[in-house]
Design a protein around this motif. Sequence first.
Motif, PDB file in Angstrom:
ATOM      1  N   GLU A 164       0.826  -1.208   0.000  1.00  5.72           N
ATOM      2  CA  GLU A 164       0.000   0.000   0.000  1.00  5.72           C
ATOM      3  C   GLU A 164       0.862   1.260   0.000  1.00  5.72           C
ATOM      4  OE1 GLU A 164      -3.160   0.045  -0.641  1.00  5.72           O
ATOM      5  OE2 GLU A 164      -3.004  -2.135  -0.785  1.00  5.72           O
ATOM      6  N   THR A 165       2.041   1.189   0.600  1.00  9.87           N
ATOM      7  CA  THR A 165       2.957   2.322   0.553  1.00  9.87           C
ATOM      8  C   THR A 165       3.423   2.561  -0.874  1.00  9.87           C
ATOM      9  OG1 THR A 165       3.720   1.860   2.799  1.00  9.87           O
ATOM     10  CG2 THR A 165       5.126   3.257   1.438  1.00  9.87           C
ATOM     11  N   ALA A 166       3.743   1.487  -1.591  1.00  7.23           N
ATOM     12  CA  ALA A 166       4.153   1.610  -2.996  1.00  7.23           C
ATOM     13  C   ALA A 166       3.016   2.171  -3.845  1.00  7.23           C
ATOM     14  CB  ALA A 166       4.592   0.248  -3.532  1.00  7.23           C
ATOM     15  N   ARG A 167       1.802   1.734  -3.567  1.00  7.80           N
ATOM     16  CA  ARG A 167       0.641   2.230  -4.315  1.00  7.80           C
ATOM     17  C   ARG A 167       0.388   3.706  -4.019  1.00  7.80           C
ATOM     18  NH1 ARG A 167      -3.439  -1.558  -5.860  1.00  7.80           N
ATOM     19  NH2 ARG A 167      -5.031  -0.407  -4.708  1.00  7.80           N
ATOM     20  N   LEU A 168       0.563   4.102  -2.765  1.00  5.75           N
ATOM     21  CA  LEU A 168       0.395   5.504  -2.405  1.00  5.75           C
ATOM     22  C   LEU A 168       1.433   6.373  -3.119  1.00  5.75           C
ATOM     23  CD1 LEU A 168      -0.902   7.732  -0.666  1.00  5.75           C
ATOM     24  CD2 LEU A 168       0.717   7.129   1.146  1.00  5.75           C
ATOM     25  N   PHE A 169       2.663   5.904  -3.156  1.00  2.19           N
ATOM     26  CA  PHE A 169       3.729   6.626  -3.854  1.00  2.19           C
ATOM     27  C   PHE A 169       3.371   6.812  -5.323  1.00  2.19           C
ATOM     28  CE2 PHE A 169       7.957   6.209  -6.087  1.00  2.19           C
ATOM     29  CZ  PHE A 169       8.358   7.511  -5.857  1.00  2.19           C
ATOM     30  N   ALA A 170       2.942   5.734  -5.970  1.00  8.31           N
ATOM     31  CA  ALA A 170       2.596   5.800  -7.385  1.00  8.31           C
ATOM     32  C   ALA A 170       1.379   6.685  -7.622  1.00  8.31           C
ATOM     33  CB  ALA A 170       2.333   4.390  -7.915  1.00  8.31           C
ATOM     34  N   ALA A 171       0.405   6.624  -6.720  1.00  7.28           N
ATOM     35  CA  ALA A 171      -0.827   7.406  -6.898  1.00  7.28           C
ATOM     36  C   ALA A 171      -0.536   8.899  -6.920  1.00  7.28           C
ATOM     37  CB  ALA A 171      -1.819   7.068  -5.785  1.00  7.28           C
ATOM     38  N   GLY A 172       0.330   9.360  -6.035  1.00  4.55           N
ATOM     39  CA  GLY A 172       0.665  10.776  -6.015  1.00  4.55           C
ATOM     40  C   GLY A 172       1.333  11.215  -7.302  1.00  4.55           C
ATOM     41  N   LEU A 173       2.211  10.368  -7.841  1.00  2.74           N
ATOM     42  CA  LEU A 173       2.889  10.687  -9.090  1.00  2.74           C
ATOM     43  C   LEU A 173       1.911  10.696 -10.262  1.00  2.74           C
ATOM     44  CD1 LEU A 173       6.149   8.590  -8.589  1.00  2.74           C
ATOM     45  CD2 LEU A 173       5.864  11.063  -8.321  1.00  2.74           C
ATOM     46  N   ILE A 174       0.957   9.777 -10.244  1.00  5.04           N
ATOM     47  CA  ILE A 174      -0.053   9.745 -11.307  1.00  5.04           C
ATOM     48  C   ILE A 174      -0.872  11.029 -11.304  1.00  5.04           C
ATOM     49  CG2 ILE A 174      -2.201   8.627 -12.041  1.00  5.04           C
ATOM     50  CD1 ILE A 174      -0.925   5.966 -11.119  1.00  5.04           C
ATOM     51  N   ILE A 176       0.106  13.963 -10.290  1.00  5.12           N
ATOM     52  CA  ILE A 176       0.954  15.032 -10.824  1.00  5.12           C
ATOM     53  C   ILE A 176       0.968  14.970 -12.346  1.00  5.12           C
ATOM     54  CG2 ILE A 176       3.350  15.829 -11.013  1.00  5.12           C
ATOM     55  CD1 ILE A 176       3.690  15.089  -8.068  1.00  5.12           C
ATOM     56  N   ARG A 177       1.023  13.767 -12.881  1.00  6.60           N
ATOM     57  CA  ARG A 177       0.995  13.636 -14.344  1.00  6.60           C
ATOM     58  C   ARG A 177      -0.319  14.163 -14.917  1.00  6.60           C
ATOM     59  NH1 ARG A 177       1.876   8.306 -18.184  1.00  6.60           N
ATOM     60  NH2 ARG A 177       1.755   9.473 -20.134  1.00  6.60           N
ATOM     61  N   LEU A 178      -1.409  13.775 -14.305  1.00  6.70           N
ATOM     62  CA  LEU A 178      -2.707  14.252 -14.791  1.00  6.70           C
ATOM     63  C   LEU A 178      -2.784  15.775 -14.748  1.00  6.70           C
ATOM     64  CD1 LEU A 178      -5.109  11.668 -13.107  1.00  6.70           C
ATOM     65  CD2 LEU A 178      -4.554  11.835 -15.541  1.00  6.70           C
ATOM     66  N   GLU A 179      -2.330  16.342 -13.645  1.00  5.24           N
ATOM     67  CA  GLU A 179      -2.422  17.789 -13.457  1.00  5.24           C
ATOM     68  C   GLU A 179      -1.548  18.563 -14.436  1.00  5.24           C
ATOM     69  OE1 GLU A 179      -1.810  21.107  -9.876  1.00  5.24           O
ATOM     70  OE2 GLU A 179      -1.246  19.016  -9.560  1.00  5.24           O
ATOM     71  N   HIS A 180      -0.346  18.053 -14.698  1.00  6.02           N
ATOM     72  CA  HIS A 180       0.627  18.846 -15.451  1.00  6.02           C
ATOM     73  C   HIS A 180       0.826  18.406 -16.902  1.00  6.02           C
ATOM     74  CE1 HIS A 180       1.962  21.264 -12.044  1.00  6.02           C
ATOM     75  NE2 HIS A 180       1.831  20.172 -11.306  1.00  6.02           N
ATOM     76  N   GLY A 184      -4.356  19.846 -18.705  1.00  3.07           N
ATOM     77  CA  GLY A 184      -4.180  21.197 -19.222  1.00  3.07           C
ATOM     78  C   GLY A 184      -4.127  21.240 -20.736  1.00  3.07           C
ATOM     79  N   ALA A 185      -4.276  22.436 -21.293  1.00  2.00           N
ATOM     80  CA  ALA A 185      -4.212  22.610 -22.745  1.00  2.00           C
ATOM     81  C   ALA A 185      -2.817  22.296 -23.264  1.00  2.00           C
ATOM     82  CB  ALA A 185      -4.611  24.033 -23.114  1.00  2.00           C
ATOM     83  N   THR A 186      -1.799  22.632 -22.458  1.00  2.00           N
ATOM     84  CA  THR A 186      -0.413  22.341 -22.805  1.00  2.00           C
ATOM     85  C   THR A 186       0.302  21.827 -21.556  1.00  2.00           C
ATOM     86  OG1 THR A 186       0.285  24.609 -22.292  1.00  2.00           O
ATOM     87  CG2 THR A 186      -0.337  24.124 -24.584  1.00  2.00           C
ATOM     88  N   PRO A 187       1.361  21.038 -21.737  1.00  2.02           N
ATOM     89  CA  PRO A 187       2.114  20.551 -20.576  1.00  2.02           C
ATOM     90  C   PRO A 187       2.711  21.713 -19.780  1.00  2.02           C
ATOM     91  CG  PRO A 187       2.693  19.315 -22.549  1.00  2.02           C
ATOM     92  CD  PRO A 187       1.872  20.480 -23.004  1.00  2.02           C
TER      93      PRO A 187
END
Length: 232
Positions: A164-174, A176-180, A184-187
């Motif tokens: 679950e710690t590994a999943r939490l780590f990956a979830a936060g990074l995912i 960030i990817r969605l947000e940035h 958005g219209a551009t990266p």
Amino acid sequence: MVVHTSSAAEAAAPTTRERILSEALNLFAQSGYGGASMRELARRVGVRESSLYNHFSGKAAILEAIVSEHGPASSASRLEEPRYKQLARQPAAFCRQFALDLVEQWSDPREHQFQKVITAERNRVPGIRAKFADHFYAREQSMMTDYFRGFALAGLVSTPDARETARLFAAGLIYIRLEHYVMGATPSPRAKVIEAIDRYLAFFLSLIAAGNDDANKKRKPKGETRGKAAPD
């Protein structure tokens, strides 16, 4: 000197197989898997259509090879590299290296094409969805879990459940990817992405810091002992 320069250039030149996969990714992203033809792919690669079959049995095999070399597959392969194994006792350095490698991957135009292809085709080609979602995500998750379990057993982090710690780590990074990179219209500019990565890593690492034993004892499932992670 000329000979050495020529040899170096030849060594760096992509192989026919690599050119096929690169052009196939472009073609699938533009025309869709169903709309792409082997004839058009051969034209783009600059070979006869029959030559494609010297490398792949057909279009489905090409798509499977693309899936095997992008997305979670590439992340999982990185985790097997010596540079990551050298960080097996450095959780902060490990997490930052993994995050920075993801930023490079997210910034690669080929990754954008891959995501477009896999999103459109995963339900249309038999076996692709299962291979992508089950095999590669499971492999990446299992390897990440092993790293965090190792950190916990060495007393470098505190966690009642390595998976679950590994999943939490990956979830936060995912996120960030969605947000940035996705919503958005551009990266976002790279500096802004790195700022978000650093802020998240500081927060995440504070959650699993080795001094958090008291908090983890309260969350620890019944029957577990200190330093041991829950089974997968």
